[in-house]
Design a protein around this motif. Structure first.
Motif, short mmCIF file in Angstrom:
data_model
loop_
_atom_site.label_atom_id
_atom_site.label_comp_id
_atom_site.label_asym_id
_atom_site.label_seq_id
_atom_site.Cartn_x
_atom_site.Cartn_y
_atom_site.Cartn_z
N ARG A 193 0.84 -1.21 0.00
CA ARG A 193 0.00 0.00 0.00
C ARG A 193 0.87 1.26 0.00
O ARG A 193 0.62 2.20 -0.75
N ASN A 194 1.90 1.26 0.84
CA ASN A 194 2.81 2.41 0.89
C ASN A 194 3.60 2.56 -0.40
O ASN A 194 3.85 3.68 -0.86
N LEU A 227 1.26 4.23 -2.84
CA LEU A 227 1.02 5.64 -2.48
C LEU A 227 2.21 6.52 -2.90
O LEU A 227 2.02 7.61 -3.44
N GLN A 239 -3.07 16.73 -4.89
CA GLN A 239 -3.25 15.28 -5.00
C GLN A 239 -1.97 14.55 -4.58
O GLN A 239 -2.04 13.54 -3.88
N ASP A 295 -1.68 14.65 -0.85
CA ASP A 295 -2.66 13.74 -0.22
C ASP A 295 -2.11 12.31 -0.19
O ASP A 295 -2.25 11.61 0.81
N HIS A 296 -1.50 11.88 -1.29
CA HIS A 296 -0.91 10.53 -1.35
C HIS A 296 0.23 10.40 -0.33
O HIS A 296 0.34 9.38 0.36
N GLU A 335 0.62 12.11 2.40
CA GLU A 335 0.02 12.16 3.74
C GLU A 335 -0.47 10.78 4.17
O GLU A 335 -0.37 10.40 5.34
N ASP A 336 -0.99 10.00 3.21
CA ASP A 336 -1.58 8.69 3.52
C ASP A 336 -0.54 7.60 3.80
O ASP A 336 -0.90 6.52 4.23
N ILE A 337 0.73 7.88 3.49
CA ILE A 337 1.78 6.87 3.72
C ILE A 337 1.99 6.70 5.23
O ILE A 337 2.14 7.68 5.96
N ALA A 338 2.01 5.44 5.63
CA ALA A 338 2.04 5.14 7.07
C ALA A 338 3.46 5.18 7.64
O ALA A 338 4.02 4.15 8.03
N THR A 359 5.31 11.68 10.21
CA THR A 359 5.22 12.88 9.36
C THR A 359 6.58 13.52 9.13
O THR A 359 6.89 13.97 8.03
N LYS A 415 8.63 12.54 6.22
CA LYS A 415 8.16 12.96 4.89
C LYS A 415 8.62 14.37 4.52
O LYS A 415 8.48 14.79 3.37
#
Length: 321
Positions: free
Chosen positions: A189-190, A193, A291, A294-295, A297-300, A303, A306
């Motif tokens: 998933r990451n 993203l 956009q 947002d992608h 931000e969703d990475i687990a 913060t 990033k």
């Protein structure tokens, strides 16, 4: 965590080694010459940044980053031949300096060298990395062909142009990041993203590039604005102008594109402004940036890990040159 500048220095230090055999010098010297011209090395550093998002930078990530940079330079050597470009980074292009046939071969062995570095990646990751690399390489070639096809056509739709830019520019940025995250042990998933973050960043970067060519400050841009207009290049701006112009403006645009009068650039820019193309392009870039973020931000991951990627994204899309 390292900044882009710190990782860039680290990569260049490792990259500035000899990647080619000594003989025949007539084949390998052109590649040594080309690599010494430098460049921003954005793509390989993105690979390292993706890797560092999930842990310490590994030797495998350095091998992947080197392969990415060699592949990118292979595409540049061949692109310059196709574009009949005399200069690259202010210096003679390989085909201009060494001849077209040698430039073709030099590009080919640059690609072979890239695969040699991919083969150094540990077996538990190499299959996935090489598969992604191959998919991306094929897509970049597809994008380049579409770009050449569009030069022969009067009209290109927005979605067609978007697809071409996605293939020609965005997928390599996206894949560079994803390769780094795969080697850092990221979950699927990451990985996906970060790929989408890179893809949207690439689109925002191209919108900014098209915008600066038309509306940039020549002092900051470093070259004369309006190069794309003079060359009748299909850009986000020209395509949107054709899609929003009145019949009279469309007729005028077609007439301007079919001649090379001295005031061609200023007249086309007047139509762009009348169609609100400048405002639209700025809004489009912001849309892709939102956009992308947002992608990200969703990475687990934490913060703060990033932050270097956020800073780089802003630098690439807010530049004035």
């Amino acid at each position: 965590m390292h900044t882009f500048e710190e990782l860039s220095r680290l990569f260049i230090e490792r990259f500035n080694t000899d990647h080619f055999p000594k003989e025949p010098a007539s084949l390998y010297e052109p590649n040594r010459y080309f690599l010494k011209l430098g460049g921003k090395r954005v793509r390989p550093v993105l690979c390292l940044m993706g890797n560092e998002l999930f842990g310490d930078i590994s030797q495998d990530a350095m091998h992947a980053a080197t392969a990415i940079e060699l592949f990118h330079n292979f595409t540049l050597i061949h692109d310059d031949i196709m574009d009949k470009a005399p200069l690259r980074r202010g210096n003679e292009t390989v085909h201009q300096k060494f001849g077209e046939s040698t430039a073709l071969l030099a590009g080919d062995v640059m690609l072979v060298a890239a695969y040699e570095y991919l083969n150094r990646i540990s077996p538990n990751h190499s299959s996935l990395i090489i598969s992604l690399f191959n998919k991306t390489a094929r897509e970049v070639c597809e994008g380049q062909q579409l770009d050449m096809d569009f030069e022969k056509r009067d009209n290109v739709g927005y979605d067609e142009y978007l697809n071409m830019i996605n293939l020609k520019t965005s997928v390599l940025l996206a894949a560079s990041l994803k390769m780094g995250t795969i080697l850092g042990g990221a979950l699927e998933r990451n990985q996906n993203l970060i790929y989408e973050f890179g893809r949207k960043l690439g689109l925002a970067f191209q919108v900014q590039d098209d915008y600066l060519d038309a509306f940039g400050d020549p002092e900051k841009f470093g070259k004369q604005v309006g190069g794309d207009i003079k060359a009748n290049k299909k850009t986000f701006l020209l395509i949107h102008a054709f899609e929003t112009a009145t019949p009279a403006q469309k007729e005028e645009l077609h007439a301007l594109l079919n001649n090379n009068s001295e005031d061609k650039v200023s007249q086309v820019l007047n139509i762009f402004k009348a169609c609100g193309v400048d405002e639209w392009a700025r809004a489009l870039k912001e849309k892709y940036m939102e956009q992308a973020f947002d992608h990200l931000e969703d990475i687990a991951v934490l913060t703060k890990r990033k932050e270097p990627l956020k800073e780089l994204a802003l630098y690439l899309t807010q530049r004035q040159h």
